[in-house]
Design a protein around this motif. Structure first.
Motif, PDB file in Angstrom:
ATOM      1  N   GLU A  65      21.478  19.171  -4.420  1.00  0.00           N
ATOM      2  CA  GLU A  65      21.939  18.633  -3.126  1.00  0.00           C
ATOM      3  C   GLU A  65      23.446  18.771  -3.001  1.00  0.00           C
ATOM      4  OE1 GLU A  65      19.007  14.960  -1.807  1.00  0.00           O
ATOM      5  OE2 GLU A  65      20.664  14.543  -3.175  1.00  0.00           O
ATOM      6  N   PHE A  66      24.145  18.406  -4.056  1.00  0.00           N
ATOM      7  CA  PHE A  66      25.605  18.460  -3.996  1.00  0.00           C
ATOM      8  C   PHE A  66      26.138  19.882  -4.117  1.00  0.00           C
ATOM      9  CE2 PHE A  66      25.206  13.987  -4.095  1.00  0.00           C
ATOM     10  CZ  PHE A  66      26.351  13.523  -3.463  1.00  0.00           C
ATOM     11  N   ALA A  67      25.390  20.760  -4.764  1.00  0.00           N
ATOM     12  CA  ALA A  67      25.780  22.176  -4.777  1.00  0.00           C
ATOM     13  C   ALA A  67      25.695  22.739  -3.358  1.00  0.00           C
ATOM     14  CB  ALA A  67      24.892  22.962  -5.736  1.00  0.00           C
ATOM     15  N   ILE A  68      24.650  22.380  -2.649  1.00  0.00           N
ATOM     16  CA  ILE A  68      24.512  22.823  -1.255  1.00  0.00           C
ATOM     17  C   ILE A  68      25.644  22.240  -0.410  1.00  0.00           C
ATOM     18  CG2 ILE A  68      23.077  22.623   0.826  1.00  0.00           C
ATOM     19  CD1 ILE A  68      20.630  22.732  -1.114  1.00  0.00           C
ATOM     20  N   LEU A  69      25.928  20.957  -0.611  1.00  0.00           N
ATOM     21  CA  LEU A  69      27.018  20.326   0.141  1.00  0.00           C
ATOM     22  C   LEU A  69      28.348  21.022  -0.147  1.00  0.00           C
ATOM     23  CD1 LEU A  69      27.893  18.006   2.034  1.00  0.00           C
ATOM     24  CD2 LEU A  69      28.294  16.637  -0.028  1.00  0.00           C
ATOM     25  N   GLY A  70      28.623  21.299  -1.417  1.00  0.00           N
ATOM     26  CA  GLY A  70      29.857  21.997  -1.777  1.00  0.00           C
ATOM     27  C   GLY A  70      29.932  23.375  -1.135  1.00  0.00           C
ATOM     28  N   GLY A  71      28.820  24.098  -1.136  1.00  0.00           N
ATOM     29  CA  GLY A  71      28.781  25.408  -0.499  1.00  0.00           C
ATOM     30  C   GLY A  71      29.010  25.330   0.997  1.00  0.00           C
ATOM     31  N   LEU A  72      28.416  24.323   1.620  1.00  0.00           N
ATOM     32  CA  LEU A  72      28.631  24.135   3.065  1.00  0.00           C
ATOM     33  C   LEU A  72      30.092  23.832   3.373  1.00  0.00           C
ATOM     34  CD1 LEU A  72      25.461  22.087   4.108  1.00  0.00           C
ATOM     35  CD2 LEU A  72      26.074  24.398   4.854  1.00  0.00           C
ATOM     36  N   TRP A  73      30.703  22.986   2.545  1.00  0.00           N
ATOM     37  CA  TRP A  73      32.127  22.691   2.750  1.00  0.00           C
ATOM     38  C   TRP A  73      32.972  23.953   2.583  1.00  0.00           C
ATOM     39  CZ3 TRP A  73      34.206  19.300   5.548  1.00  0.00           C
ATOM     40  CH2 TRP A  73      33.787  17.966   5.591  1.00  0.00           C
ATOM     41  N   CYS A  74      32.661  24.770   1.575  1.00  0.00           N
ATOM     42  CA  CYS A  74      33.411  26.021   1.363  1.00  0.00           C
ATOM     43  C   CYS A  74      33.329  26.919   2.592  1.00  0.00           C
ATOM     44  CB  CYS A  74      32.863  26.755   0.141  1.00  0.00           C
ATOM     45  SG  CYS A  74      33.246  25.986  -1.439  1.00  0.00           S
ATOM     46  N   CYS A  75      32.127  27.097   3.103  1.00  0.00           N
ATOM     47  CA  CYS A  75      31.932  27.946   4.280  1.00  0.00           C
ATOM     48  C   CYS A  75      32.619  27.362   5.510  1.00  0.00           C
ATOM     49  CB  CYS A  75      30.435  28.117   4.556  1.00  0.00           C
ATOM     50  SG  CYS A  75      29.580  29.080   3.291  1.00  0.00           S
ATOM     51  N   THR A  76      32.590  26.047   5.638  1.00  0.00           N
ATOM     52  CA  THR A  76      33.220  25.395   6.785  1.00  0.00           C
ATOM     53  C   THR A  76      34.728  25.588   6.773  1.00  0.00           C
ATOM     54  OG1 THR A  76      31.450  23.753   6.873  1.00  0.00           O
ATOM     55  CG2 THR A  76      33.514  23.200   7.994  1.00  0.00           C
ATOM     56  N   PHE A  77      35.352  25.346   5.624  1.00  0.00           N
ATOM     57  CA  PHE A  77      36.804  25.525   5.551  1.00  0.00           C
ATOM     58  C   PHE A  77      37.197  26.983   5.741  1.00  0.00           C
ATOM     59  CE2 PHE A  77      36.903  21.220   3.857  1.00  0.00           C
ATOM     60  CZ  PHE A  77      38.065  20.736   4.438  1.00  0.00           C
ATOM     61  N   ALA A  78      36.379  27.893   5.227  1.00  0.00           N
ATOM     62  CA  ALA A  78      36.668  29.316   5.435  1.00  0.00           C
ATOM     63  C   ALA A  78      36.550  29.681   6.914  1.00  0.00           C
ATOM     64  CB  ALA A  78      35.709  30.161   4.599  1.00  0.00           C
ATOM     65  N   ALA A  79      35.572  29.111   7.597  1.00  0.00           N
ATOM     66  CA  ALA A  79      35.379  29.397   9.023  1.00  0.00           C
ATOM     67  C   ALA A  79      36.555  28.889   9.860  1.00  0.00           C
ATOM     68  CB  ALA A  79      34.068  28.776   9.510  1.00  0.00           C
ATOM     69  N   PHE A  80      37.181  27.813   9.412  1.00  0.00           N
ATOM     70  CA  PHE A  80      38.346  27.278  10.115  1.00  0.00           C
ATOM     71  C   PHE A  80      39.652  27.915   9.620  1.00  0.00           C
ATOM     72  CE2 PHE A  80      35.404  23.938  11.416  1.00  0.00           C
ATOM     73  CZ  PHE A  80      35.833  23.663  12.703  1.00  0.00           C
ATOM     74  N   HIS A  81      39.554  28.912   8.734  1.00  0.00           N
ATOM     75  CA  HIS A  81      40.698  29.659   8.206  1.00  0.00           C
ATOM     76  C   HIS A  81      41.725  28.758   7.525  1.00  0.00           C
ATOM     77  CE1 HIS A  81      39.028  33.084  10.242  1.00  0.00           C
ATOM     78  NE2 HIS A  81      39.047  32.429  11.382  1.00  0.00           N
ATOM     79  N   VAL A  82      41.225  27.785   6.760  1.00  0.00           N
ATOM     80  CA  VAL A  82      42.108  26.916   5.979  1.00  0.00           C
ATOM     81  C   VAL A  82      42.433  27.654   4.683  1.00  0.00           C
ATOM     82  CG1 VAL A  82      42.290  24.682   4.815  1.00  0.00           C
ATOM     83  CG2 VAL A  82      41.064  24.867   6.979  1.00  0.00           C
ATOM     84  N   GLY A  83      43.674  27.585   4.250  1.00  0.00           N
ATOM     85  CA  GLY A  83      44.092  28.260   3.020  1.00  0.00           C
ATOM     86  C   GLY A  83      43.297  27.784   1.811  1.00  0.00           C
ATOM     87  N   ASN A  84      43.138  28.667   0.835  1.00  0.00           N
ATOM     88  CA  ASN A  84      42.323  28.361  -0.337  1.00  0.00           C
ATOM     89  C   ASN A  84      42.794  27.133  -1.102  1.00  0.00           C
ATOM     90  OD1 ASN A  84      40.465  30.399   0.028  1.00  0.00           O
ATOM     91  ND2 ASN A  84      41.635  31.874  -1.180  1.00  0.00           N
TER      92      ASN A  84
END
Length: 140
Positions: A65-84
């Protein structure tokens, strides 16, 4: 697309917290049925499972569950073009906060317990997803 990802993060976080609010009789029944199914499949394939399958399944479910949540957060921040560097801090902070909130909800749920090692297990799922995401980025 980025707002859809943000909505998915919110919905999935609510899903995690909702599952934690289920009392032990409901949660235990779901885990028991899943463990019986897995044990049946293992027996059919002539695979021997040692230990408490239900307990292991519950822990694996939290990790996933938390791996999925972490992946979703990664994709979300990338979609908003937030720096790594900035995204990493927020992703890990939000996942840690969710893991703590998850255990806090369980503390007040009948039949459930709240443990620091479960926070670490939950957070490790999110961390592994973040790490896999970063490795995929670096390999491109």
């Amino acid at each position: 697309m980025r707002y859809l990802l943000l909505l998915l993060v919110v919905v999935f976080t609510c899903f995690i917290l909702f599952n934690s609010s289920l009392d032990m009789s409901v949660s235990g029944k779901m885990s028991s049925e899943a463990a019986d199914l897995i044990s049946g499949i293992a027996n059919a394939l002539d695979i021997r499972l040692d230990g408490n399958v239900e307990h292991s399944l519950r822990k694996l479910a939290h990790f996933c569950e938390f791996a999925i949540l972490g992946g979703l957060w990664c994709c979300t921040f990338a979609a908003f073009h937030v720096g790594n560097r900035t995204a990493t801090g927020y992703i890990l902070l939000f996942c840690l906060f969710t893991a703590v909130a998850d255990e806090y909800v369980q503390f007040f749920t009948p039949g459930r317990s709240s443990q620091v090692r479960d926070v670490l297990l939950d957070f490790s799922g999110a961390f592994c997803a973040w790490l896999a995401y970063r490795v995929l980025q670096w390999s491109k």
